[in-house]
Design a protein around this motif. Structure first.
Motif, PDB file in Angstrom:
ATOM      1  N   MET A  42       0.845  -1.196   0.000  1.00  9.34           N
ATOM      2  CA  MET A  42       0.000   0.000   0.000  1.00  9.34           C
ATOM      3  C   MET A  42       0.881   1.246   0.000  1.00  9.34           C
ATOM      4  SD  MET A  42      -2.746   1.299   2.873  1.00  9.34           S
ATOM      5  CE  MET A  42      -1.447   1.804   4.013  1.00  9.34           C
ATOM      6  N   SER A  43       0.510   2.230  -0.819  1.00 10.23           N
ATOM      7  CA  SER A  43       1.204   3.513  -0.825  1.00 10.23           C
ATOM      8  C   SER A  43       0.158   4.614  -0.902  1.00 10.23           C
ATOM      9  CB  SER A  43       2.174   3.597  -2.006  1.00 10.23           C
ATOM     10  OG  SER A  43       1.460   3.495  -3.230  1.00 10.23           O
ATOM     11  N   GLN A  44       0.611   5.859  -0.898  1.00 10.95           N
ATOM     12  CA  GLN A  44      -0.316   6.978  -0.923  1.00 10.95           C
ATOM     13  C   GLN A  44      -0.160   7.808  -2.194  1.00 10.95           C
ATOM     14  OE1 GLN A  44      -0.413   9.521   2.563  1.00 10.95           O
ATOM     15  NE2 GLN A  44      -2.184   8.362   3.260  1.00 10.95           N
ATOM     16  N   ILE A  45      -1.271   8.393  -2.587  1.00 16.53           N
ATOM     17  CA  ILE A  45      -1.293   9.395  -3.648  1.00 16.53           C
ATOM     18  C   ILE A  45      -1.579  10.723  -2.971  1.00 16.53           C
ATOM     19  CG2 ILE A  45      -2.434  10.161  -5.762  1.00 16.53           C
ATOM     20  CD1 ILE A  45      -3.224   7.169  -6.169  1.00 16.53           C
ATOM     21  N   ARG A  46      -0.688  11.681  -3.169  1.00 17.94           N
ATOM     22  CA  ARG A  46      -0.830  12.989  -2.519  1.00 17.94           C
ATOM     23  C   ARG A  46      -1.033  14.073  -3.585  1.00 17.94           C
ATOM     24  NH1 ARG A  46       3.164  10.320   0.433  1.00 17.94           N
ATOM     25  NH2 ARG A  46       2.682  10.089   2.658  1.00 17.94           N
ATOM     26  N   VAL A  47      -2.124  14.759  -3.466  1.00 11.53           N
ATOM     27  CA  VAL A  47      -2.429  15.889  -4.353  1.00 11.53           C
ATOM     28  C   VAL A  47      -2.404  17.154  -3.509  1.00 11.53           C
ATOM     29  CG1 VAL A  47      -4.160  16.940  -5.860  1.00 11.53           C
ATOM     30  CG2 VAL A  47      -3.804  14.459  -5.905  1.00 11.53           C
ATOM     31  N   THR A  76     -11.695  15.581 -15.457  1.00 11.63           N
ATOM     32  CA  THR A  76     -10.473  16.384 -15.600  1.00 11.63           C
ATOM     33  C   THR A  76      -9.417  15.940 -14.597  1.00 11.63           C
ATOM     34  OG1 THR A  76     -11.718  18.301 -16.402  1.00 11.63           O
ATOM     35  CG2 THR A  76      -9.538  18.719 -15.482  1.00 11.63           C
ATOM     36  N   LEU A  77      -9.826  15.695 -13.354  1.00 13.01           N
ATOM     37  CA  LEU A  77      -8.869  15.257 -12.331  1.00 13.01           C
ATOM     38  C   LEU A  77      -8.262  13.904 -12.691  1.00 13.01           C
ATOM     39  CD1 LEU A  77      -7.444  15.590  -9.645  1.00 13.01           C
ATOM     40  CD2 LEU A  77      -9.469  14.722  -8.487  1.00 13.01           C
ATOM     41  N   LEU A  78      -9.075  12.996 -13.222  1.00 14.46           N
ATOM     42  CA  LEU A  78      -8.541  11.692 -13.648  1.00 14.46           C
ATOM     43  C   LEU A  78      -7.507  11.881 -14.752  1.00 14.46           C
ATOM     44  CD1 LEU A  78     -11.658   9.304 -13.709  1.00 14.46           C
ATOM     45  CD2 LEU A  78     -10.219   9.986 -11.799  1.00 14.46           C
ATOM     46  N   ASN A  79      -7.794  12.770 -15.699  1.00 13.58           N
ATOM     47  CA  ASN A  79      -6.842  13.031 -16.782  1.00 13.58           C
ATOM     48  C   ASN A  79      -5.563  13.689 -16.277  1.00 13.58           C
ATOM     49  OD1 ASN A  79      -8.222  11.975 -19.074  1.00 13.58           O
ATOM     50  ND2 ASN A  79      -9.580  13.738 -19.088  1.00 13.58           N
ATOM     51  N   LEU A  80      -5.676  14.501 -15.240  1.00 10.68           N
ATOM     52  CA  LEU A  80      -4.477  15.100 -14.633  1.00 10.68           C
ATOM     53  C   LEU A  80      -3.627  14.030 -13.961  1.00 10.68           C
ATOM     54  CD1 LEU A  80      -6.028  18.357 -13.123  1.00 10.68           C
ATOM     55  CD2 LEU A  80      -4.451  18.217 -15.047  1.00 10.68           C
ATOM     56  N   LEU A  81      -4.268  13.072 -13.297  1.00 12.76           N
ATOM     57  CA  LEU A  81      -3.523  11.956 -12.700  1.00 12.76           C
ATOM     58  C   LEU A  81      -2.816  11.141 -13.775  1.00 12.76           C
ATOM     59  CD1 LEU A  81      -6.101  10.700 -10.019  1.00 12.76           C
ATOM     60  CD2 LEU A  81      -3.985  11.955  -9.582  1.00 12.76           C
ATOM     61  N   MET A  82      -3.431  11.051 -14.952  1.00 13.57           N
ATOM     62  CA  MET A  82      -2.821  10.330 -16.072  1.00 13.57           C
ATOM     63  C   MET A  82      -1.711  11.136 -16.751  1.00 13.57           C
ATOM     64  SD  MET A  82      -4.098   7.275 -16.550  1.00 13.57           S
ATOM     65  CE  MET A  82      -3.736   6.921 -18.262  1.00 13.57           C
ATOM     66  N   GLY A  83      -1.545  12.409 -16.339  1.00 15.12           N
ATOM     67  CA  GLY A  83      -0.484  13.238 -16.909  1.00 15.12           C
ATOM     68  C   GLY A  83      -0.812  13.838 -18.252  1.00 15.12           C
ATOM     69  N   LYS A  84      -2.090  13.999 -18.569  1.00 14.43           N
ATOM     70  CA  LYS A  84      -2.477  14.485 -19.895  1.00 14.43           C
ATOM     71  C   LYS A  84      -2.330  15.992 -20.058  1.00 14.43           C
ATOM     72  CE  LYS A  84      -5.611  10.830 -21.404  1.00 14.43           C
ATOM     73  NZ  LYS A  84      -6.957  10.534 -21.942  1.00 14.43           N
ATOM     74  N   TYR A  85      -2.399  16.742 -18.938  1.00 15.85           N
ATOM     75  CA  TYR A  85      -2.358  18.196 -19.033  1.00 15.85           C
ATOM     76  C   TYR A  85      -1.307  18.750 -18.070  1.00 15.85           C
ATOM     77  CZ  TYR A  85      -7.141  17.171 -20.682  1.00 15.85           C
ATOM     78  OH  TYR A  85      -8.231  16.643 -21.324  1.00 15.85           O
ATOM     79  N   GLU A  86      -0.878  19.961 -18.365  1.00 15.15           N
ATOM     80  CA  GLU A  86      -0.018  20.685 -17.434  1.00 15.15           C
ATOM     81  C   GLU A  86      -0.893  21.356 -16.376  1.00 15.15           C
ATOM     82  OE1 GLU A  86       2.532  23.395 -19.432  1.00 15.15           O
ATOM     83  OE2 GLU A  86       3.559  21.840 -20.608  1.00 15.15           O
ATOM     84  N   LYS A 128      -0.837  23.483 -12.157  1.00 12.53           N
ATOM     85  CA  LYS A 128      -0.113  24.082 -11.039  1.00 12.53           C
ATOM     86  C   LYS A 128      -0.358  23.227  -9.803  1.00 12.53           C
ATOM     87  CE  LYS A 128      -0.675  28.785 -12.827  1.00 12.53           C
ATOM     88  NZ  LYS A 128      -1.285  30.126 -12.577  1.00 12.53           N
ATOM     89  N   GLY A 129       0.614  23.214  -8.879  1.00 14.34           N
ATOM     90  CA  GLY A 129       0.501  22.358  -7.711  1.00 14.34           C
ATOM     91  C   GLY A 129       1.314  21.095  -7.903  1.00 14.34           C
ATOM     92  N   SER A 130       0.988  20.052  -7.133  1.00 12.80           N
ATOM     93  CA  SER A 130       1.774  18.816  -7.231  1.00 12.80           C
ATOM     94  C   SER A 130       0.887  17.579  -7.081  1.00 12.80           C
ATOM     95  CB  SER A 130       2.867  18.791  -6.149  1.00 12.80           C
ATOM     96  OG  SER A 130       2.294  18.721  -4.860  1.00 12.80           O
ATOM     97  N   ILE A 131       1.284  16.524  -7.806  1.00  9.80           N
ATOM     98  CA  ILE A 131       0.688  15.190  -7.669  1.00  9.80           C
ATOM     99  C   ILE A 131       1.836  14.227  -7.416  1.00  9.80           C
ATOM    100  CG2 ILE A 131      -0.589  13.348  -8.804  1.00  9.80           C
ATOM    101  CD1 ILE A 131      -1.968  15.469 -10.510  1.00  9.80           C
ATOM    102  N   SER A 132       1.809  13.586  -6.255  1.00  7.66           N
ATOM    103  CA  SER A 132       2.876  12.672  -5.869  1.00  7.66           C
ATOM    104  C   SER A 132       2.310  11.259  -5.744  1.00  7.66           C
ATOM    105  CB  SER A 132       3.492  13.113  -4.533  1.00  7.66           C
ATOM    106  OG  SER A 132       4.428  12.171  -4.065  1.00  7.66           O
TER     107      SER A 132
END
Length: 509
Positions: A1-6, A46-56, A58-62
């Protein structure tokens, strides 16, 4: 198990002046079964597509895990390509046998992999894509509305399948699916984002309690602010009156006063002004505590409907009804019987392809509004002069501006926009062309058009696909309050339980 941090995630499309997401922050675990809830247009896809790296952005997704997304893209231009051939494009590291293992869990024959993909039903395509999605491990899966256009049996299979899996975000407006599948929810509220353990019903129960508390606190603060303002105003007037009496007095009328009273009056005035300042500070604190209390409350505005009264009790009467298309060897179904009477809300249920939408086409054919080669055997009586308001399951014809849409149909433009606002349509959308809307927004346009049309009978063909949970609740409340006569094709179990007076089940053939 790991974490996704937005953290502080902000995003806007290039052609938009407004952010879709603003300073969004949350943490989730990769072994959760996460339901993703929010109004249409709030930015879930849109958030799902951001997690997939489709768009630029601001902020961070770890994240220390890879993501994969449902549905996979496919092109209908190649008529003969099979699902087995498409696996290599969708997920190159997966082998056919791994997909077949998942297909077995989804009650599918492996033979479907080798048929032309375009020949498969919508439910079969959905289940194959899910089988490919879950064929490998160590990925966090992003599943976007998997049950749209699926019949009840296919929904049941998908629901049971997903309930045995973990490590995914599920975007869905199907309350039954969210309750059966999820152990956590991620909610895009109006102003905030929250993560909570439980399913949709437990979250909604908590939300109703939280909203009630927030409303009570808001009322309490408003009353306190009113009292403080009245007291401050009263003391301010006393202070002004006292200050004005410091200089100048009539020795005849005020024989007990002397010039030495001035210092006493000044001290009294200063004390009153200090009390006024204290009241103002308390008002500021009350206002500060009040701010934000109602920011996430979903105000479900009551919609209105203007059904017409038909002069006969029976609007539609079907006896031994059989439907077939001219070029088909077999009928869609045979010997179906049902009636739609004044005030009935009849739901047509059955597997995809069994002929539910064809019944609607046959009704319009009787009204002289459908030219498809549909052969009707048996009896189908449709009331003379019947006025029908129709919601089509297809939204592809919606192009151009809302103003043009209203002018072509003779709608009052201002009233139409007001209904869309009640369905939580953002004002910014009014200035866009409809082809740029999300599917949920397009469906709301069709529903608003139906609501604004006085009719004897409301025929809705899968009206709830892509429609958010809160709007579904609005529509349920509307139907129960105004009791229009309706014929509906819809697979949402909760919706059926709420509004149906009768359910007509069709078996293929």
């Amino acid at each position: 198990m790991s974490q996704i941090r937005v953290s502080d995630l902000t995003f806007a499309y290039d052609n938009s002046a407004d952010d879709v997401l603003t300073n969004v922050s949350f943490n989730i675990d990769t072994d959760w079964k996460l339901g993703f809830i929010g109004r249409n247009g709030k930015g879930k896809t849109t958030l799902l597509n951001l997690l997939m790296g489709k768009y630029e952005y601001k902020g961070s997704i770890s994240a220390s895990t890879k993501f994969d997304y449902f549905p996979y893209p496919y092109d209908d231009t190649n008529q003969q390509v099979t699902a087995d051939e498409m696996i290599g494009e969708w997920k190159p590291q997966v082998e056919s046998w791994q997909v077949m293992v998942q297909m077995n869990q989804l009650s599918m024959d492996a033979e479907c992999l080798y048929r032309p993909f375009i020949s498969l039903s919508h439910g079969e395509k959905t289940r194959i894509m899910l089988a490919v999605l879950f064929a490998t491990e160590n990925e966090f899966l992003l599943i976007d509305e998997p049950t749209n256009h699926l019949d009840q049996e296919a929904r049941r299979i998908v629901k049971e399948y997903l309930s045995k899996k973990k490590g995914f975000i599920l975007v869905s407006h199907d309350r039954d699916l969210l309750d059966a599948v999820c152990d956590h929810v991620l909610v895009l509220n109006r102003q905030t984002v929250e993560v909570q353990a439980g399913n949709f019903s437990s979250w909604w129960d908590n939300k109703e309690k939280s909203d009630s508390f927030a409303k009570a606190e808001n009322e309490k603060h408003l009353k306190e602010i009113g009292k403080l303002k009245a007291a401050a105003d009263r003391n301010s007037r006393w202070a002004d009156k006292s200050e004005n009496s410091k200089i100048g007095f009539d020795p005849v009328k005020e024989h007990d006063r002397s010039i030495s009273s001035r210092s006493f009056i000044g001290a009294k005035t200063k004390k009153m002004e200090a009390r006024v300042k204290a009241f103002e500070n308390r008002i500021d604190r009350e206002i500060e505590e009040k701010e934000g209390l109602l920011q996430d409350i979903e105000t479900v505005v009551d919609l209105k409907l203007c059904p017409l009264k038909y002069h006969k009790n029976v609007l539609i009467d079907a006896k031994d009804l059989t439907l077939r298309y001219e070029d088909a060897a077999q009928p869609l179904f045979e010997n179906l019987r049902f009636q739609v009477k004044q005030g009935d809300r009849v739901i047509i249920s059955g597997e995809n392809g069994c002929g539910k939408s064809s019944i609607i086409k046959a009704i319009f054919q009787k009204l002289g509004e459908n030219k498809e080669p549909l052969i009707v055997d048996g009896t189908l009586n449709v009331g003379s002069g019947l006025i029908v308001s129709y919601v089509n399951q297809d939204t592809s014809f919606l192009v151009g501006s809302l103003k043009d849409f209203c002018e072509k149909r003779g709608f009052d433009y201002s009233l139409f926009l007001a209904i869309l606002r009640q369905l939580d349509f953002g004002r910014a959308q009014f200035y866009k062309n409809m082809e740029d809307y999300s599917e949920g927004q397009k469906k709301k346009v069709l529903i608003a058009a139906s609501l604004i049309t006085p009719a004897h009978l409301y025929i809705w063909d899968e009206p709830l696909n892509y429609i958010d949970v809160f709007s579904r609740m609005q529509i349920e409340k509307l139907i129960l309050e105004f009791e229009p006569t309706m014929l509906i094709v819809e697979h949402d179990v909760r919706f059926q339980e709420k509004i149906a007076t009768d359910i007509v089940k069709i078996q293929e053939g």
